[in-house]
Design an enzyme around this catalytic site. Structure first.
Site, PDB file in Angstrom:
ATOM      1  N   GLU A 149      -1.999  -0.767  -4.401  1.00 11.87           N
ATOM      2  CA  GLU A 149      -0.627  -0.483  -4.810  1.00 11.87           C
ATOM      3  C   GLU A 149       0.140  -0.017  -3.591  1.00 11.87           C
ATOM      4  O   GLU A 149      -0.409   0.678  -2.740  1.00 11.87           O
ATOM      5  CB  GLU A 149      -0.567   0.626  -5.877  1.00 11.87           C
ATOM      6  CG  GLU A 149      -1.103   0.239  -7.232  1.00 11.87           C
ATOM      7  CD  GLU A 149      -2.604   0.473  -7.377  1.00 11.87           C
ATOM      8  OE1 GLU A 149      -3.180  -0.041  -8.343  1.00 11.87           O
ATOM      9  OE2 GLU A 149      -3.196   1.155  -6.517  1.00 11.87           O
TER      10      GLU A 149
ATOM     11  N   TYR B 296       0.638  -6.024   4.728  1.00 13.57           N
ATOM     12  CA  TYR B 296      -0.213  -6.637   3.714  1.00 13.57           C
ATOM     13  C   TYR B 296       0.137  -8.115   3.517  1.00 13.57           C
ATOM     14  O   TYR B 296      -0.761  -8.949   3.367  1.00 13.57           O
ATOM     15  CB  TYR B 296      -0.128  -5.865   2.400  1.00 13.57           C
ATOM     16  CG  TYR B 296      -0.622  -4.445   2.522  1.00 13.57           C
ATOM     17  CD1 TYR B 296      -1.812  -4.147   3.186  1.00 13.57           C
ATOM     18  CD2 TYR B 296       0.102  -3.378   2.002  1.00 13.57           C
ATOM     19  CE1 TYR B 296      -2.268  -2.845   3.308  1.00 13.57           C
ATOM     20  CE2 TYR B 296      -0.348  -2.065   2.115  1.00 13.57           C
ATOM     21  CZ  TYR B 296      -1.526  -1.808   2.775  1.00 13.57           C
ATOM     22  OH  TYR B 296      -1.974  -0.530   2.903  1.00 13.57           O
TER      23      TYR B 296
ATOM     24  N   ASN C 246       8.194   1.093   1.006  1.00 16.02           N
ATOM     25  CA  ASN C 246       7.362   1.097   2.214  1.00 16.02           C
ATOM     26  C   ASN C 246       7.333  -0.309   2.827  1.00 16.02           C
ATOM     27  O   ASN C 246       6.346  -1.024   2.753  1.00 16.02           O
ATOM     28  CB  ASN C 246       5.950   1.593   1.882  1.00 16.02           C
ATOM     29  CG  ASN C 246       5.130   1.884   3.115  1.00 16.02           C
ATOM     30  OD1 ASN C 246       5.465   1.457   4.223  1.00 16.02           O
ATOM     31  ND2 ASN C 246       4.044   2.613   2.930  1.00 16.02           N
TER      32      ASN C 246
ATOM     33  N   VAL D 184      -1.949   5.840   9.017  1.00 18.14           N
ATOM     34  CA  VAL D 184      -1.994   6.001  10.465  1.00 18.14           C
ATOM     35  C   VAL D 184      -1.073   7.168  10.831  1.00 18.14           C
ATOM     36  O   VAL D 184       0.080   7.225  10.367  1.00 18.14           O
ATOM     37  CB  VAL D 184      -1.543   4.711  11.188  1.00 18.14           C
ATOM     38  CG1 VAL D 184      -1.511   4.914  12.690  1.00 18.14           C
ATOM     39  CG2 VAL D 184      -2.467   3.548  10.823  1.00 18.14           C
TER      40      VAL D 184
END
Length: 153
Positions: free
Chosen positions: A110, A122, A115, A78
């Site tokens: 992955e 997720y 991050n 994004v």
């Protein structure tokens, strides 16, 4: 059409004509971005490459490879000005529906351990860690591991 309705994400297939805009976003948000060749190869291979548009501009994109009952989310990004507005979640939901619609029974991806925002996204979607890939990502003069995540559809 109201300005609010114009900000609802719209999806369309990525084309070679989108690559300048995609590379511009990729270069702005990642220290080790995908190359034009990575995207061109994904398009040529017939991967599911999608553009997310908001307010008439490209605000994100995804690349999903689907084969043999599995989907591999290769890239979900994004643009910086559009982050933290729910577009990543919306784009992830779109990619998951795409995977289901094309017969995938699970989705793999992955992600860098550094991050945190992506890991949280997720995890909230039900992905679970199944492995680590040592020294998977470039990281300055060294390498960073990858966390492998899986979601059963």
């Amino acid at each position: 059409m109201s300005a609010q309705l114009d900000l609802i994400p719209r999806y369309r297939r990525m084309t070679a004509a989108d690559l300048d805009a995609v590379i511009s976003i990729e270069d702005a948000i990642y220290p080790h971005p995908w190359t034009r060749g990575n995207f061109s190869d994904s398009l040529a291979a017939g991967y599911h490459c999608w553009i997310v548009e908001c307010g008439g501009e490209i605000c994100g994109y995804s690349v999903v490879m689907i084969a043999a009952g599995e989907a591999h989310l290769l890239n979900l990004s994004v643009a910086a000005p559009w982050q933290r507005r729910g577009i990543g979640r919306e784009a992830l939901n779109f990619a998951l529906k795409l995977a289901r619609d094309h017969g995938a029974e699970k989705v793999l991806l992955e992600v860098r351990p550094s991050n945190g925002a992506a890991i949280a996204l997720y995890a909230s979607a039900g992905f679970a860690e199944i492995a680590k890939r040592r020294s998977y990502y470039p990281a300055g003069d060294s390498r960073e591991d990858a966390i492998v995540l899986e979601l059963t559809l």
